[in-house]
Structure formats: structure tokens, C-alpha cells
Design an enzyme around this catalytic site. Structure first.
Site, PDB file in Angstrom:
ATOM      1  N   CYS A 187     -28.077 -32.405 -78.176  1.00  0.00           N
ATOM      2  CA  CYS A 187     -28.182 -31.923 -79.550  1.00  0.00           C
ATOM      3  C   CYS A 187     -29.586 -32.085 -80.119  1.00  0.00           C
ATOM      4  O   CYS A 187     -29.838 -32.909 -81.003  1.00  0.00           O
ATOM      5  CB  CYS A 187     -27.164 -32.649 -80.425  1.00  0.00           C
ATOM      6  SG  CYS A 187     -25.507 -32.366 -79.832  1.00  0.00           S
ATOM      7  N   GLU A 188     -30.503 -31.326 -79.574  1.00  0.00           N
ATOM      8  CA  GLU A 188     -31.892 -31.249 -80.022  1.00  0.00           C
ATOM      9  C   GLU A 188     -32.346 -29.840 -79.684  1.00  0.00           C
ATOM     10  O   GLU A 188     -32.170 -29.417 -78.541  1.00  0.00           O
ATOM     11  CB  GLU A 188     -32.785 -32.202 -79.210  1.00  0.00           C
ATOM     12  CG  GLU A 188     -32.655 -33.668 -79.487  1.00  0.00           C
ATOM     13  CD  GLU A 188     -33.391 -34.108 -80.731  1.00  0.00           C
ATOM     14  OE1 GLU A 188     -34.350 -33.417 -81.151  1.00  0.00           O
ATOM     15  OE2 GLU A 188     -32.997 -35.139 -81.291  1.00  0.00           O
ATOM     16  N   TYR A 220     -43.294 -34.186 -72.777  1.00  0.00           N
ATOM     17  CA  TYR A 220     -44.654 -33.684 -72.676  1.00  0.00           C
ATOM     18  C   TYR A 220     -44.774 -32.307 -72.023  1.00  0.00           C
ATOM     19  O   TYR A 220     -45.636 -32.094 -71.185  1.00  0.00           O
ATOM     20  CB  TYR A 220     -45.664 -34.671 -72.071  1.00  0.00           C
ATOM     21  CG  TYR A 220     -45.174 -35.687 -71.060  1.00  0.00           C
ATOM     22  CD1 TYR A 220     -45.253 -37.042 -71.365  1.00  0.00           C
ATOM     23  CD2 TYR A 220     -44.694 -35.307 -69.822  1.00  0.00           C
ATOM     24  CE1 TYR A 220     -44.843 -37.998 -70.448  1.00  0.00           C
ATOM     25  CE2 TYR A 220     -44.285 -36.257 -68.900  1.00  0.00           C
ATOM     26  CZ  TYR A 220     -44.363 -37.602 -69.221  1.00  0.00           C
ATOM     27  OH  TYR A 220     -43.966 -38.546 -68.318  1.00  0.00           O
ATOM     28  N   GLU A 257     -51.169 -47.519 -55.085  1.00  0.00           N
ATOM     29  CA  GLU A 257     -49.873 -47.579 -55.763  1.00  0.00           C
ATOM     30  C   GLU A 257     -49.333 -46.208 -56.124  1.00  0.00           C
ATOM     31  O   GLU A 257     -49.123 -45.919 -57.299  1.00  0.00           O
ATOM     32  CB  GLU A 257     -50.010 -48.350 -57.075  1.00  0.00           C
ATOM     33  CG  GLU A 257     -50.304 -49.796 -56.962  1.00  0.00           C
ATOM     34  CD  GLU A 257     -50.609 -50.382 -58.330  1.00  0.00           C
ATOM     35  OE1 GLU A 257     -50.325 -51.555 -58.509  1.00  0.00           O
ATOM     36  OE2 GLU A 257     -51.120 -49.656 -59.204  1.00  0.00           O
ATOM     37  N   PRO A 258     -49.100 -45.349 -55.160  1.00  0.00           N
ATOM     38  CA  PRO A 258     -48.572 -44.029 -55.504  1.00  0.00           C
ATOM     39  C   PRO A 258     -47.105 -44.106 -55.916  1.00  0.00           C
ATOM     40  O   PRO A 258     -46.337 -44.860 -55.310  1.00  0.00           O
ATOM     41  CB  PRO A 258     -48.728 -43.244 -54.203  1.00  0.00           C
ATOM     42  CG  PRO A 258     -48.705 -44.275 -53.127  1.00  0.00           C
ATOM     43  CD  PRO A 258     -49.275 -45.542 -53.714  1.00  0.00           C
ATOM     44  N   ARG A 286     -45.313 -41.093 -58.212  1.00  0.00           N
ATOM     45  CA  ARG A 286     -44.887 -39.696 -58.290  1.00  0.00           C
ATOM     46  C   ARG A 286     -45.033 -38.955 -56.958  1.00  0.00           C
ATOM     47  O   ARG A 286     -44.107 -38.282 -56.502  1.00  0.00           O
ATOM     48  CB  ARG A 286     -45.733 -38.973 -59.352  1.00  0.00           C
ATOM     49  CG  ARG A 286     -45.289 -37.555 -59.663  1.00  0.00           C
ATOM     50  CD  ARG A 286     -46.340 -36.822 -60.534  1.00  0.00           C
ATOM     51  NE  ARG A 286     -46.748 -37.607 -61.674  1.00  0.00           N
ATOM     52  CZ  ARG A 286     -46.123 -37.608 -62.854  1.00  0.00           C
ATOM     53  NH1 ARG A 286     -45.105 -36.820 -63.061  1.00  0.00           N
ATOM     54  NH2 ARG A 286     -46.565 -38.369 -63.837  1.00  0.00           N
ATOM     55  N   ARG A 334     -38.744 -35.142 -69.342  1.00  0.00           N
ATOM     56  CA  ARG A 334     -40.151 -34.755 -69.247  1.00  0.00           C
ATOM     57  C   ARG A 334     -40.493 -33.447 -69.964  1.00  0.00           C
ATOM     58  O   ARG A 334     -41.533 -33.380 -70.632  1.00  0.00           O
ATOM     59  CB  ARG A 334     -40.614 -34.719 -67.784  1.00  0.00           C
ATOM     60  CG  ARG A 334     -40.512 -36.106 -67.111  1.00  0.00           C
ATOM     61  CD  ARG A 334     -41.107 -36.136 -65.709  1.00  0.00           C
ATOM     62  NE  ARG A 334     -42.538 -35.956 -65.731  1.00  0.00           N
ATOM     63  CZ  ARG A 334     -43.166 -34.840 -65.425  1.00  0.00           C
ATOM     64  NH1 ARG A 334     -42.499 -33.788 -64.998  1.00  0.00           N
ATOM     65  NH2 ARG A 334     -44.472 -34.766 -65.522  1.00  0.00           N
ATOM     66  N   TYR A 387     -39.693 -39.898 -62.168  1.00  0.00           N
ATOM     67  CA  TYR A 387     -39.656 -39.922 -63.639  1.00  0.00           C
ATOM     68  C   TYR A 387     -38.564 -39.030 -64.234  1.00  0.00           C
ATOM     69  O   TYR A 387     -38.733 -38.476 -65.312  1.00  0.00           O
ATOM     70  CB  TYR A 387     -41.043 -39.561 -64.218  1.00  0.00           C
ATOM     71  CG  TYR A 387     -42.133 -40.479 -63.708  1.00  0.00           C
ATOM     72  CD1 TYR A 387     -42.148 -41.819 -64.065  1.00  0.00           C
ATOM     73  CD2 TYR A 387     -43.129 -40.018 -62.844  1.00  0.00           C
ATOM     74  CE1 TYR A 387     -43.132 -42.677 -63.577  1.00  0.00           C
ATOM     75  CE2 TYR A 387     -44.113 -40.870 -62.356  1.00  0.00           C
ATOM     76  CZ  TYR A 387     -44.105 -42.194 -62.724  1.00  0.00           C
ATOM     77  OH  TYR A 387     -45.075 -43.047 -62.245  1.00  0.00           O
ATOM     78  N   GLY A 405     -51.376 -42.198 -59.000  1.00  0.00           N
ATOM     79  CA  GLY A 405     -51.765 -41.055 -59.822  1.00  0.00           C
ATOM     80  C   GLY A 405     -51.878 -39.715 -59.132  1.00  0.00           C
ATOM     81  O   GLY A 405     -52.053 -38.696 -59.795  1.00  0.00           O
TER      82      GLY A 405
HETATM   83  C1  LIG Z   1     -47.548 -45.585 -63.195  1.00  0.00           C
HETATM   84  C2  LIG Z   1     -48.425 -46.408 -62.363  1.00  0.00           C
HETATM   85  C3  LIG Z   1     -48.625 -46.064 -61.032  1.00  0.00           C
HETATM   86  C4  LIG Z   1     -48.028 -44.837 -60.395  1.00  0.00           C
HETATM   87  O1  LIG Z   1     -48.528 -43.659 -60.911  1.00  0.00           O
HETATM   88  P1  LIG Z   1     -48.105 -42.265 -60.241  1.00  0.00           P
HETATM   89  O2  LIG Z   1     -48.770 -41.262 -61.060  1.00  0.00           O
HETATM   90  O3  LIG Z   1     -46.626 -42.186 -60.337  1.00  0.00           O
HETATM   91  O4  LIG Z   1     -48.591 -42.287 -58.835  1.00  0.00           O
HETATM   92  C5  LIG Z   1     -49.416 -46.887 -60.271  1.00  0.00           C
HETATM   93  N1  LIG Z   1     -49.999 -48.000 -60.786  1.00  0.00           N
HETATM   94  C6  LIG Z   1     -49.813 -48.350 -62.069  1.00  0.00           C
HETATM   95  C7  LIG Z   1     -50.468 -49.569 -62.567  1.00  0.00           C
HETATM   96  C8  LIG Z   1     -49.028 -47.578 -62.895  1.00  0.00           C
HETATM   97  O5  LIG Z   1     -48.873 -47.927 -64.176  1.00  0.00           O
END
Ligand SMILES: *Cc1c(COP(=O)(O)O)cnc(C)c1O
Length: 443
Positions: free
Chosen positions: A366-367, A339, A295-296, A298, A335, A395, A253
Site C-alpha cells: 500500500c504505497e 533508490y 569484501e565483495p 553484491r 531497492r 540486498y 563494491g
Molecule cells: C557493504 C559493504 C561491503 C560489500 O559491498 P558490496 O557492494 O555488496 O560488494 C563490503 N565492505 C563493507 C565495509 C561494507 O559496508
């Protein structure tokens, strides 16, 4: 505090070269566009490895840290290979991602499978390929996974995905940790899940708890809040069930800098905040130091990537906007239309003396909503100019579609003045490769 690579808008090797063109990884972007065509995804290997080093250094003081790259940000064999070399494992969310990292030759015991509605076939593949951890999301999955594990005569190592009830200030669609999220066991359901595993699902072995709060997060307070809850739950489950869990996964995240006004946190800050909080919580709840999974997604890959487009038609609305159209858009980068994500672009070719003007960069699809950048000041653009949109590593390709039956772009990896194709551009034949005309129509 030390700054980290996710805090930059552009790949760290970006510069203007002697020809007056933009260059990344020692490669002239105009030459790349010429050689490989546009739209073109470009990934800078130096930037990618620099982010990996930021994470490793930031968490070096806590040796029980395990980095799991969230593949969904960009799941490509060559990228998986680099991350594996850097010592990262992989968080995967589908059979396709599991298969990709498998084909890249990564150590499958370092792969975690995550998701709120995994299918029988996907779970089965995960067991066959030796995926190291499955993060189980719900009661149905517990039963299904146990059944599959039983049929294969295996014991499966799992985490329980929980919803810690923390909100973060990001776009609603990319929040996942709040109470009414679709992901994971509610705090009130954990005990039932644990009881089922301990008493009935003999082919499952729980190692720990997993949470993920959201994406493109700038607040650093989220992670301590999450650690407090996860460690508290470890202690509580030990007390109630005598169950010793020694893993926590705090998800990903961490944000990146899409525009000048974005101020994402330094990975080094996150590292020291997380480690300090973990030490506090471990003492407070009197548990052993757990293995910490991160779990990075992005923040690992976004800054390394740019997309090159060729400028085509333009339209000056009388007394209104000036639209400049490029040869890609919502199919290669959904993206902005999905959003309202914001991006910054520059012209890659020499434009020294051009006057500046305000334009809307429109896509070719075509949007009406297919606008990449609603308003940006750029040197006056001509047909054939090459536009470089920054921070498209995450993404973009992974969310790309074939809308309007347009081929997905190629991707090149650049480093030390060398460029290598890592994804070929789709051909027209690729676009119809899976199509079948039934015999009765062929007559
Ligand atoms: C999407 C996701 C991530 C990665 O999120 P980022 O914002 O890309 O770092 C990590 N863990 C889980 C469970 C996710 O669904």
C-alpha cells in the site's frame, strides 16, 4: 579480458526448456512456483560457485589474498556454508550476522566484524564466539572494545576503518569512502587512534587498515587509488610509530549487471589492476607485502538470485500506463522504491505467440511508490503467469520487511535439477510470534 560471472544479467544455467518454460539450475521455474508458492527467491548454486571461482582465479597470483564475503548482501546459513566451502571468510555487521555464520559452522577466526555503531552486547558476542578481526570505526568503539576485552582478559585483533576521501560515481546512499562519510576514522584521526592503542588500550592489537568506498561500482580506478592511500599509511605509521602493520582491507563494491545498459567490470580486470598496483605501492613505499582482504557482497550473490512472482490484477489507465500487479513488491525487494534501482524480468511460462506490450510492474503493497519495474516490454500478461525478476540475490531478502504484515517469501537453492528449501516461507503464526497481549488487556 576474460569475462566474469557478475557481468551476466541472468544465472548462468538459465534457459528455455522443452516445455517452453524458463529453467534455472535444471529446475522449471513454473514448477518451482507451483511447488513452493510465490513470491519465491531462487538461488542458483552453479552461478554462486562460478563467481567464487572468478574471485579465486583473478587473485591467484597474490596468495596473500583473503576473500571475506560481505554477509549483509544475503546472510543465510546454507549460503554461508557454500561460501565457507569455497574458502571464503565473512564480513559481518551485526550480532545477527555473526550468529548466522556461527550456526552455519564456519571458522570464526575467518570472520570480521564491521560497523559504525556496534553495541556492547554485539562486541561482547563477537569476542565470545571468537570472531577473528574487528574493524574498529571510531574512538568510542576503541574505548568500549578495550574495556570489554579487558573484562574478558583477552587481546582483540583489530583493523582500523578509515575514510580515504575517495568518491565514486554511484548512488549517494551507497557511497561510503568520501570525506564526510559517517564511516571510519578520518585520515587526520588515524594517528590519535594508533597512539591510544599503543599507549592505553593494551587489550587491542592493530593488524592493519580497512577502507570501503561504496557499492555497485563500475570504475576500476577506485581500487588503485585506495591501495595507494592504504599502503602509504602503512609506511607512514611504521616510520612514525615503528608500528608494522601487515593487513589491508580494500572493501567490496564491485558492480553487477541489473539491466542491459549496466557494464560492470570483470573481476579478472580488477584482480590484475589491484595486484599490479599493490606491487607498485609496496616498492614505492618500501613495505612488506601485506595480506589483502577483499569484501565483495553484491557481486558474489546478486546474479545467482531471481525472484518469482505470480501475476494478478491489471489496470489500464485511460490514455495512460498499463499496470500489472504481482504478489510481492517493496517488502521483498525494497531497492526500486528506495533508490530507483532497475530490474529486468521475463515471463517464466510458455508465451510463444503472445503479442508484446509495454507495462508497469507494480507491487501489492500500500504505497504508490511500490513499483518494481516502471516500464518494461513483456508478452501480454494474464492472471496466473509467472514473472521472473533477475539479479535479486543481493540486498533483497536481506532488506526485506513485513510491511502490510505480509510474510517474507521462501528461498530455494537449485542445482542439477534439484531444489531445496533454504528459508521457509513465514507463516501467519510467525508474523505474531513475538507479540504479547498484557494481562490487563486480556480481561
Ligand atoms: C557493504 C559493504 C561491503 C560489500 O559491498 P558490496 O557492494 O555488496 O560488494 C563490503 N565492505 C563493507 C565495509 C561494507 O559496508
Amino acid at each position: 579480458m576474460t569475462s566474469s560471472t557478475n557481468q551476466f544479467l541472468k544465472p548462468i544455467t538459465t534457459k528455455v526448456n522443452d516445455a517452453g518454460n524458463l529453467e534455472i539450475g535444471g529446475c522449471d521455474l513454473v514448477e518451482l512456483a507451483d511447488k513452493y508458492g510465490t513470491p519465491l527467491y531462487v538461488i542458483d548454486e552453479k552461478t554462486l560457485r562460478a563467481v567464487c571461482n572468478d574471485y579465486k582465479n583473478a587473485f591467484a597470483k597474490y596468495p596473500k589474498t583473503r576473500m571475506m564475503y560481505a554477509s549483509k548482501a544475503l546472510c543465510v546459513c546454507a549460503i554461508s556454508k557454500i561460501l565457507s566451502e569455497e574458502g571464503f571468510g565473512f564480513d559481518t555487521v551485526s550480532a545477527g550476522e555473526i550468529y548466522t555464520v556461527y550456526k552455519a559452522g564456519v571458522d570464526m577466526s575467518n570472520v570480521l566484524f564491521n560497523g559504525n555503531n556496534k553495541s556492547y552486547d554485539e562486541l561482547s558476542l563477537a569476542l565470545d564466539l571468537g570472531v577473528g578481526r574487528i574493524s574498529v570505526d571510531n574512538f568510542l568503539e576503541l574505548a568500549l572494545l578495550n574495556e570489554i576485552a579487558h573484562s574478558k582478559n583477552k587481546t582483540v585483533d583489530i583493523l582500523l576503518r578509515i575514510t580515504p576521501g575517495i568518491e565514486c560515481h554511484t548512488h549517494e546512499y551507497i557511497q561510503t569512502g568520501h570525506l564526510d562519510s559517517k564511516f571510519g576514522f578520518d585520515l587526520t584521526q588515524i594517528d590519535d587512534a594508533v597512539e591510544l592503542v599503543l599507549n592505553e588500550y593494551k587489550n587491542l592489537k592493530i593488524h592493519g587498515l580497512h577502507a570501503h568506498i561504496g557499492s555497485q561500482i563500475f570504475e576500476t580506478s577506485i581500487y588503485p587509488d585506495e591501495i595507494e592511500i592504504l599502503v602509504r599509511e602503512l609506511a607512514r605509521l611504521d616510520e612514525k610509530f615503528g608500528l608494522k602493520l601487515d593487513e589491508i582491507n580494500i572493501g567490496g563494491g564491485i558492480g553487477v549487471k541489473y539491466t542491459e545498459k549496466d557494464v560492470p567490470p570483470s573481476i579478472y580486470d580488477i584482480g590484475s589492476i589491484v595486484i599490479q598496483k599493490l606491487e607498485e605501492a609496496v616498492k614505492k613505499y618500501n613495505v612488506d607485502y601485506p595480506t589483502l582482504f577483499l569484501e565483495p557482497g553484491r557481486s558474489i550473490i546478486s546474479t545467482s538470485g531471481v525472484t518469482l512472482y505470480t501475476v494478478g490484477s491489471s489496470k489500464q489507465v485511460p490514455h495512460g500506463k498499463k499496470y500489472v500487479a504481482v504478489d510481492g513488491g517493496m517488502a521483498d525487494n525494497p531497492r526500486p522504491s528506495m533508490y530507483q534501482a532497475e530490474y529486468v524480468a521475463e515471463v517464466a511460462n510458455k508465451k510463444d505467440n503472445a503479442e508484446m506490450e509495454k507495462v508497469t510492474v507494480a507491487g501489492r503493497f500500500c504505497e504508490s511508490g511500490d513499483v518494481l519495474i516502471p516500464e518494461i516490454e513483456l508478452p501480454k500478461l494474464d492472471e496466473g503467469d509467472i514473472l521472473c525478476v533477475y539479479n535479486t540475490g543481493a540486498y533483497n531478502y536481506s532488506m526485506a520487511s513485513n510491511y502490510n504484515k505480509v510474510s517474507k517469501p521462501a528461498m530455494v537453492l537449485v542445482n542439477n535439477s534439484q531444489s531445496d528449501i533454504i528459508i521457509n516461507r513465514e507463516t501467519l503464526d510467525d508474523l505474531i510470534a513475538n507479540e504479547v497481549i498484557p494481562d490487563r488487556l486480556a480481561k
